[in-house]
Design a protein around this motif. Structure first.
Motif, PDB file in Angstrom:
ATOM      1  N   ARG A   1       0.788  -1.230   0.000  1.00  0.00           N
ATOM      2  CA  ARG A   1       0.000   0.000   0.000  1.00  0.00           C
ATOM      3  C   ARG A   1       0.825   1.287   0.000  1.00  0.00           C
ATOM      4  N   ILE A   2       2.022   1.254   0.574  1.00  0.00           N
ATOM      5  CA  ILE A   2       2.737   2.512   0.823  1.00  0.00           C
ATOM      6  C   ILE A   2       3.502   2.971  -0.417  1.00  0.00           C
ATOM      7  N   ALA A   3       3.194   4.174  -0.871  1.00  0.00           N
ATOM      8  CA  ALA A   3       3.936   4.823  -1.951  1.00  0.00           C
ATOM      9  C   ALA A   3       4.868   5.877  -1.344  1.00  0.00           C
ATOM     10  N   ILE A   4       5.769   6.394  -2.162  1.00  0.00           N
ATOM     11  CA  ILE A   4       6.700   7.423  -1.698  1.00  0.00           C
ATOM     12  C   ILE A   4       6.253   8.788  -2.197  1.00  0.00           C
ATOM     13  N   SER A   5       6.183   9.746  -1.290  1.00  0.00           N
ATOM     14  CA  SER A   5       5.932  11.137  -1.669  1.00  0.00           C
ATOM     15  C   SER A   5       6.912  12.001  -0.895  1.00  0.00           C
ATOM     16  N   TYR A   6       7.957  12.419  -1.577  1.00  0.00           N
ATOM     17  CA  TYR A   6       8.987  13.217  -0.910  1.00  0.00           C
ATOM     18  C   TYR A   6       8.413  14.569  -0.476  1.00  0.00           C
ATOM     19  N   PRO A   7       8.951  15.147   0.598  1.00  0.00           N
ATOM     20  CA  PRO A   7       8.458  16.461   1.046  1.00  0.00           C
ATOM     21  C   PRO A   7       8.573  17.520  -0.051  1.00  0.00           C
ATOM     22  N   ALA A   8       7.587  18.391  -0.091  1.00  0.00           N
ATOM     23  CA  ALA A   8       7.544  19.455  -1.094  1.00  0.00           C
ATOM     24  C   ALA A   8       8.271  20.698  -0.591  1.00  0.00           C
ATOM     25  N   VAL A   9       9.071  21.298  -1.454  1.00  0.00           N
ATOM     26  CA  VAL A   9       9.871  22.462  -1.099  1.00  0.00           C
ATOM     27  C   VAL A   9       9.556  23.603  -2.065  1.00  0.00           C
ATOM     28  N   ASP A  10       9.504  24.808  -1.539  1.00  0.00           N
ATOM     29  CA  ASP A  10       9.243  25.992  -2.360  1.00  0.00           C
ATOM     30  C   ASP A  10      10.543  26.434  -3.030  1.00  0.00           C
ATOM     31  N   SER A  11      10.823  25.899  -4.203  1.00  0.00           N
ATOM     32  CA  SER A  11      12.080  26.195  -4.889  1.00  0.00           C
ATOM     33  C   SER A  11      12.250  27.686  -5.187  1.00  0.00           C
ATOM     34  N   TRP A  12      11.146  28.354  -5.513  1.00  0.00           N
ATOM     35  CA  TRP A  12      11.247  29.740  -5.953  1.00  0.00           C
ATOM     36  C   TRP A  12      11.840  30.641  -4.882  1.00  0.00           C
ATOM     37  N   SER A  13      11.570  30.369  -3.624  1.00  0.00           N
ATOM     38  CA  SER A  13      12.126  31.195  -2.537  1.00  0.00           C
ATOM     39  C   SER A  13      13.648  31.167  -2.546  1.00  0.00           C
ATOM     40  N   TYR A  14      14.215  30.104  -3.085  1.00  0.00           N
ATOM     41  CA  TYR A  14      15.669  29.944  -3.099  1.00  0.00           C
ATOM     42  C   TYR A  14      16.262  30.316  -4.452  1.00  0.00           C
ATOM     43  N   LEU A  15      15.551  29.965  -5.514  1.00  0.00           N
ATOM     44  CA  LEU A  15      16.066  30.251  -6.849  1.00  0.00           C
ATOM     45  C   LEU A  15      15.952  31.728  -7.209  1.00  0.00           C
ATOM     46  N   SER A  16      15.068  32.455  -6.546  1.00  0.00           N
ATOM     47  CA  SER A  16      14.839  33.865  -6.878  1.00  0.00           C
ATOM     48  C   SER A  16      15.714  34.821  -6.067  1.00  0.00           C
ATOM     49  N   LEU A  17      16.636  34.295  -5.288  1.00  0.00           N
ATOM     50  CA  LEU A  17      17.519  35.155  -4.502  1.00  0.00           C
ATOM     51  C   LEU A  17      18.352  36.063  -5.402  1.00  0.00           C
ATOM     52  N   THR A  18      18.559  37.284  -4.943  1.00  0.00           N
ATOM     53  CA  THR A  18      19.433  38.220  -5.652  1.00  0.00           C
ATOM     54  C   THR A  18      20.643  38.533  -4.781  1.00  0.00           C
ATOM     55  N   GLU A  19      21.707  38.949  -5.416  1.00  0.00           N
ATOM     56  CA  GLU A  19      22.916  39.301  -4.663  1.00  0.00           C
ATOM     57  C   GLU A  19      22.631  40.415  -3.660  1.00  0.00           C
ATOM     58  N   ASP A  20      21.852  41.411  -4.085  1.00  0.00           N
ATOM     59  CA  ASP A  20      21.537  42.516  -3.177  1.00  0.00           C
ATOM     60  C   ASP A  20      20.718  42.042  -1.987  1.00  0.00           C
ATOM     61  N   GLY A  21      19.757  41.127  -2.255  1.00  0.00           N
ATOM     62  CA  GLY A  21      18.931  40.610  -1.172  1.00  0.00           C
ATOM     63  C   GLY A  21      19.739  39.820  -0.165  1.00  0.00           C
ATOM     64  N   VAL A  22      20.650  38.989  -0.660  1.00  0.00           N
ATOM     65  CA  VAL A  22      21.515  38.216   0.242  1.00  0.00           C
ATOM     66  C   VAL A  22      22.385  39.162   1.051  1.00  0.00           C
ATOM     67  N   ALA A  23      22.982  40.148   0.381  1.00  0.00           N
ATOM     68  CA  ALA A  23      23.871  41.087   1.070  1.00  0.00           C
ATOM     69  C   ALA A  23      23.122  41.853   2.163  1.00  0.00           C
ATOM     70  N   GLU A  24      21.891  42.254   1.870  1.00  0.00           N
ATOM     71  CA  GLU A  24      21.108  43.000   2.856  1.00  0.00           C
ATOM     72  C   GLU A  24      20.817  42.152   4.098  1.00  0.00           C
ATOM     73  N   THR A  25      20.430  40.900   3.880  1.00  0.00           N
ATOM     74  CA  THR A  25      20.147  40.011   5.008  1.00  0.00           C
ATOM     75  C   THR A  25      21.400  39.776   5.847  1.00  0.00           C
ATOM     76  N   LEU A  26      22.509  39.505   5.175  1.00  0.00           N
ATOM     77  CA  LEU A  26      23.746  39.247   5.905  1.00  0.00           C
ATOM     78  C   LEU A  26      24.197  40.477   6.680  1.00  0.00           C
ATOM     79  N   ALA A  27      24.024  41.648   6.081  1.00  0.00           N
ATOM     80  CA  ALA A  27      24.431  42.878   6.771  1.00  0.00           C
ATOM     81  C   ALA A  27      23.632  43.077   8.054  1.00  0.00           C
ATOM     82  N   ARG A  28      22.349  42.770   8.019  1.00  0.00           N
ATOM     83  CA  ARG A  28      21.519  42.905   9.237  1.00  0.00           C
ATOM     84  C   ARG A  28      22.011  41.989  10.344  1.00  0.00           C
ATOM     85  N   ARG A  29      22.582  40.878   9.965  1.00  0.00           N
ATOM     86  CA  ARG A  29      23.080  39.914  10.949  1.00  0.00           C
ATOM     87  C   ARG A  29      24.564  40.104  11.263  1.00  0.00           C
TER      88      ARG A  29
END
Length: 425
Positions: free
Chosen positions: A205-233
């Motif tokens: 009965r058991i099938a495999i369904s891997y967990p779903a991940v929101d790829s766009w949140s990671y693929l849409s990163l920009t250099e400026d966005g990463v730099a801004e987040t890192l600067a805050r930290r």
């Protein structure tokens, strides 16, 4: 309303990969013909009382319009506190299953969510017509914390109950091949002791369904966005090694601290330990005892919006997860997220379902082996070339794309167009 999806899960603000998985499936459902999408979960007070690690409440990402999060209140008096909340959850599901709207009900975690769904379906079908198709998704802790523990302690009834509930669903799925094998093995042990036939049913009965991940949140990163987040930290790109997970013994954070101490890497990069969990105080004390207070940052307030940037900016991502009686990493959602975000390579251990999550794209070290972890960490931080890093990043991202939420959703729901197997009585 013409078509509804109900997902029963420990939802936000709980820090849990399957909370994010539920969000991903709900968001895709809006684009796949579901005009009523609901996540039915627990009241905030109940989550806080349970001691679960929670995200900052004021920074939980909003859901898209069309997704309703319901937190049914308790039913009954104070003398049965746990049962009150479960009754509230079941009662609300009965109402949703009996209002005439064709519904798919998916539970993430068998105990107590699949139990609640199955109870509600039985009531709904008893009192009137109910157009409900059920999906029960099993995760590793369902087996390590429930079934296997019951088998080991001789509590036949509880183990038989949870497996019966699971197999009563129209569609049974597990989050990895490893999880399915773990379920079958536990069922075989139970069958051997009590003469039941759960293992064969699970195999069929058991099938495999891997967990779903929101790829766009990671693929849409920009250099400026990463730099801004890192600067805050107060961080710089490639200036830190990142651990981002639940701060608990099974995640191996103590091994990472021991590996970092005295390493060549510690002279070049900081160590950032991000997450919440039962061992926060122990981790802080361990860092202090190792004399690493100036080199190690412990972040307990990271939210979903900044997580992708922290992953992308890291020189390496380390999750030295290890097998323990109460927990095994049955997939590794954070590893997939890191692969999608890019940045430095992933270092982890081949425990549980981790090899399915990373394929051959991560550096694998033995579990509970700080010395080997230190060697590998120094190699990637101090010796790798930019070309090596770029090649590793490309391979990891290509592998991780198979877990994109739309791909996972479509594969899972394609099975619903086929007649389900006959549920076990």
């Amino acid at each position: 309303m013409t078509r509804r999806l109900v997902i029963v899960v420990r939802a936000d603000p709980v820090i849990c990969g399957h909370s994010g998985e539920a969000r991903c499936l709900a968001e895709v459902a809006l684009t796949r013909g579901f005009d009523d999408v609901r996540i039915v979960t627990w009241p905030l007070a109940a989550l806080e009382a349970a001691g679960l690690p929670l995200k900052p409440l004021d920074r939980v990402l909003p859901y898209s319009p069309g997704i309703t999060v319901e937190r049914p209140g308790p039913v009954g008096d104070y003398r049965v506190p746990d049962g009150r909340y479960l009754s509230g959850l079941i009662g609300r599901l009965v109402e949703l299953f009996t209002d005439g709207v064709p519904t798919v009900a998916m539970s993430l975690y068998l105990s107590p969510h699949a139990i609640a769904v199955q109870e509600a379906v039985q009531v709904a079908r008893r009192i009137g017509p109910a157009q409900v198709t059920t999906i029960a998704e099993a995760v590793g802790s369902d087996i390590t914390n429930v079934v296997r523990d019951c088998v080991d302690s001789g509590r036949f009834g509880a183990a038989a109950h949870i497996l019966s509930v699971y197999l009563a669903a129209d569609h049974c799925v597990a989050v990895s091949e490893y999880t399915r094998d773990l379920i079958v093995a536990s069922a075989e042990t139970l069958d051997g002791i009590h003469g039941t036939t759960f293992a064969q049913q699970c195999r069929e009965r058991i099938a495999i369904s891997y967990p779903a991940v929101d790829s766009w949140s990671y693929l849409s990163l920009t250099e400026d966005g990463v730099a801004e987040t890192l600067a805050r930290r107060g961080l710089s790109r490639d200036g830190y090694v990142l651990f981002l997970s639940r701060i608990a013994s099974a995640k191996g954070v103590d091994d990472l601290i021991d590996a970092y101490a005295g390493s060549r890497s510690a002279e070049r990069v900081q160590l950032v330990l991000a997450g919440r969990g039962p061992q926060e105080d122990e981790v802080v004390a361990r860092v202090a005892a190792a004399g690493l207070g100036e080199r190690v940052r412990v972040l307990t307030d990271v939210d979903d919006a900044e997580k992708p940037a922290l992953m992308a900016g890291s020189a390496a991502f380390v999750l030295p997860t290890r097998e323990q009686p109460e927990f095994v990493e049955t997939f590794g959602i954070a590893l997939v997220e890191k692969a999608l975000a890019g940045g430095g390579p992933i270092i982890t251990c081949a425990t549980g379902g981790v090899p399915e999550a990373v394929g051959d794209t991560a550096l694998l070290v033995p579990q509970h082996d700080p010395a080997t972890l230190r060697t590998v960490l120094d190699e990637v931080i101090c010796d790798w070339t930019s070309d090596q890093r770029a090649a590793a990043e490309r391979r990891a991202r290509a592998h991780a794309l198979q877990f994109d939420r739309a791909v996972v959703f479509d594969r899972l729901f394609a099975a619903l167009t086929e007649p389900p197997a006959v549920p076990v009585a």
